[in-house]
Design a protein around this motif. Sequence first.
Motif, PDB file in Angstrom:
ATOM      1  N   ILE A   1     -29.853  -8.940   2.338  1.00 44.12           N
ATOM      2  CA  ILE A   1     -30.393  -7.585   2.499  1.00 44.12           C
ATOM      3  C   ILE A   1     -29.258  -6.598   2.728  1.00 44.12           C
ATOM      4  CG2 ILE A   1     -30.730  -7.749   5.017  1.00 44.12           C
ATOM      5  CD1 ILE A   1     -33.473  -6.342   4.505  1.00 44.12           C
ATOM      6  N   GLY A   2     -29.434  -5.376   2.261  1.00 47.17           N
ATOM      7  CA  GLY A   2     -28.440  -4.335   2.478  1.00 47.17           C
ATOM      8  C   GLY A   2     -29.115  -3.016   2.787  1.00 47.17           C
ATOM      9  N   THR A   3     -28.393  -2.144   3.494  1.00 53.18           N
ATOM     10  CA  THR A   3     -28.932  -0.816   3.777  1.00 53.18           C
ATOM     11  C   THR A   3     -28.032   0.246   3.150  1.00 53.18           C
ATOM     12  OG1 THR A   3     -27.745  -0.166   5.804  1.00 53.18           O
ATOM     13  CG2 THR A   3     -29.574  -1.722   6.050  1.00 53.18           C
ATOM     14  N   GLY A   4     -28.618   1.374   2.847  1.00 52.93           N
ATOM     15  CA  GLY A   4     -27.853   2.491   2.304  1.00 52.93           C
ATOM     16  C   GLY A   4     -28.335   3.797   2.912  1.00 52.93           C
ATOM     17  N   TYR A   5     -27.416   4.736   3.020  1.00 55.38           N
ATOM     18  CA  TYR A   5     -27.754   6.076   3.536  1.00 55.38           C
ATOM     19  C   TYR A   5     -26.989   7.098   2.713  1.00 55.38           C
ATOM     20  CZ  TYR A   5     -27.679  10.243   6.435  1.00 55.38           C
ATOM     21  OH  TYR A   5     -27.785  11.538   6.876  1.00 55.38           O
TER      22      TYR A   5
ATOM     23  N   ALA B   1     -28.297   6.260  -2.256  1.00 60.45           N
ATOM     24  CA  ALA B   1     -28.684   5.400  -1.124  1.00 60.45           C
ATOM     25  C   ALA B   1     -29.087   4.015  -1.629  1.00 60.45           C
ATOM     26  CB  ALA B   1     -29.819   6.053  -0.336  1.00 60.45           C
TER      27      ALA B   1
ATOM     28  N   ALA C   1     -27.323   0.399  -0.823  1.00 59.17           N
ATOM     29  CA  ALA C   1     -28.103  -0.738  -0.299  1.00 59.17           C
ATOM     30  C   ALA C   1     -27.870  -1.979  -1.156  1.00 59.17           C
ATOM     31  CB  ALA C   1     -29.582  -0.371  -0.263  1.00 59.17           C
TER      32      ALA C   1
ATOM     33  N   ASN D   1     -19.209   0.129  -1.982  1.00 60.44           N
ATOM     34  CA  ASN D   1     -20.199   1.204  -1.885  1.00 60.44           C
ATOM     35  C   ASN D   1     -20.018   2.185  -3.050  1.00 60.44           C
ATOM     36  OD1 ASN D   1     -17.988   2.781  -1.244  1.00 60.44           O
ATOM     37  ND2 ASN D   1     -18.439   2.847   0.950  1.00 60.44           N
TER      38      ASN D   1
ATOM     39  N   ASP E   1     -36.777  -0.379  -0.794  1.00 61.69           N
ATOM     40  CA  ASP E   1     -37.658   0.515  -0.026  1.00 61.69           C
ATOM     41  C   ASP E   1     -36.836   1.717   0.424  1.00 61.69           C
ATOM     42  OD1 ASP E   1     -39.820   1.557   1.346  1.00 61.69           O
ATOM     43  OD2 ASP E   1     -39.576   0.243   3.079  1.00 61.69           O
TER      44      ASP E   1
ATOM     45  N   HIS F   1     -32.635   7.148   3.364  1.00 63.29           N
ATOM     46  CA  HIS F   1     -32.344   5.780   3.812  1.00 63.29           C
ATOM     47  C   HIS F   1     -32.938   4.806   2.795  1.00 63.29           C
ATOM     48  CE1 HIS F   1     -31.120   6.807   7.990  1.00 63.29           C
ATOM     49  NE2 HIS F   1     -31.928   7.818   7.809  1.00 63.29           N
ATOM     50  N   ALA F   2     -32.218   3.726   2.535  1.00 63.48           N
ATOM     51  CA  ALA F   2     -32.737   2.718   1.600  1.00 63.48           C
ATOM     52  C   ALA F   2     -32.375   1.320   2.091  1.00 63.48           C
ATOM     53  CB  ALA F   2     -32.145   2.935   0.206  1.00 63.48           C
ATOM     54  N   VAL F   3     -33.240   0.365   1.810  1.00 61.22           N
ATOM     55  CA  VAL F   3     -32.896  -1.047   1.970  1.00 61.22           C
ATOM     56  C   VAL F   3     -33.170  -1.742   0.646  1.00 61.22           C
ATOM     57  CG1 VAL F   3     -33.300  -1.187   4.458  1.00 61.22           C
ATOM     58  CG2 VAL F   3     -35.158  -1.709   2.875  1.00 61.22           C
TER      59      VAL F   3
END
Length: 163
Positions: free
Chosen positions: A3-7, A43, A47, A56, A95, A149-151
């Motif tokens: 899993i990864g997150t992005g902003y 984002a 993610a 990134n 998401d 925000h994204a995952v």
Amino acid sequence: MRIGTGYDSHRFEGARELVLGGVHIPDHAGLSGHSDGDAVAHAIIDAMLGAAAAGNVGSHFPSDDDEWKDADSMYLLARAGQVLEARDYRVVNVDVTVICESPAIGPHVEAMRLRLGDVLRISSTSISIKGKSNEGMGWIGAGEGIAVHAVALIESQVDGGSA
Ligand SMILES: [Zn+2]
């Protein structure tokens, strides 16, 4: 599975067209930035790359490189998908939460899901986009810009996802 997150955040800039999630949204100020300013796309890219521990947006598409000036972020998103493919990963689902006072995101959600699914070559049912206001608070509340925000969940194509 990983899993990864992005902003991402961008400032509104009246002279530009507004593009979010690859969808042109009429009658609203656009977003500043080196590319088309599509904070939803950026984002999601972060993610995806984060899930693969593959850098990134800035490391793959540096803002001092003229190749990415005014770039279509759907092209960057497709490239990020290729970075994952080269590592034998594919996106399972994404998401996203878009935070702004305007425009209203809801009317554009289906178009964004279809466009993003098309570019990532996954079903639009694996892509969620949600809009929220910031209840008038802070720089978002003042209408200065937008935050996203994204995952992303990714799985290995080699071993069926145990990696
Ligand atoms: Zn951005």
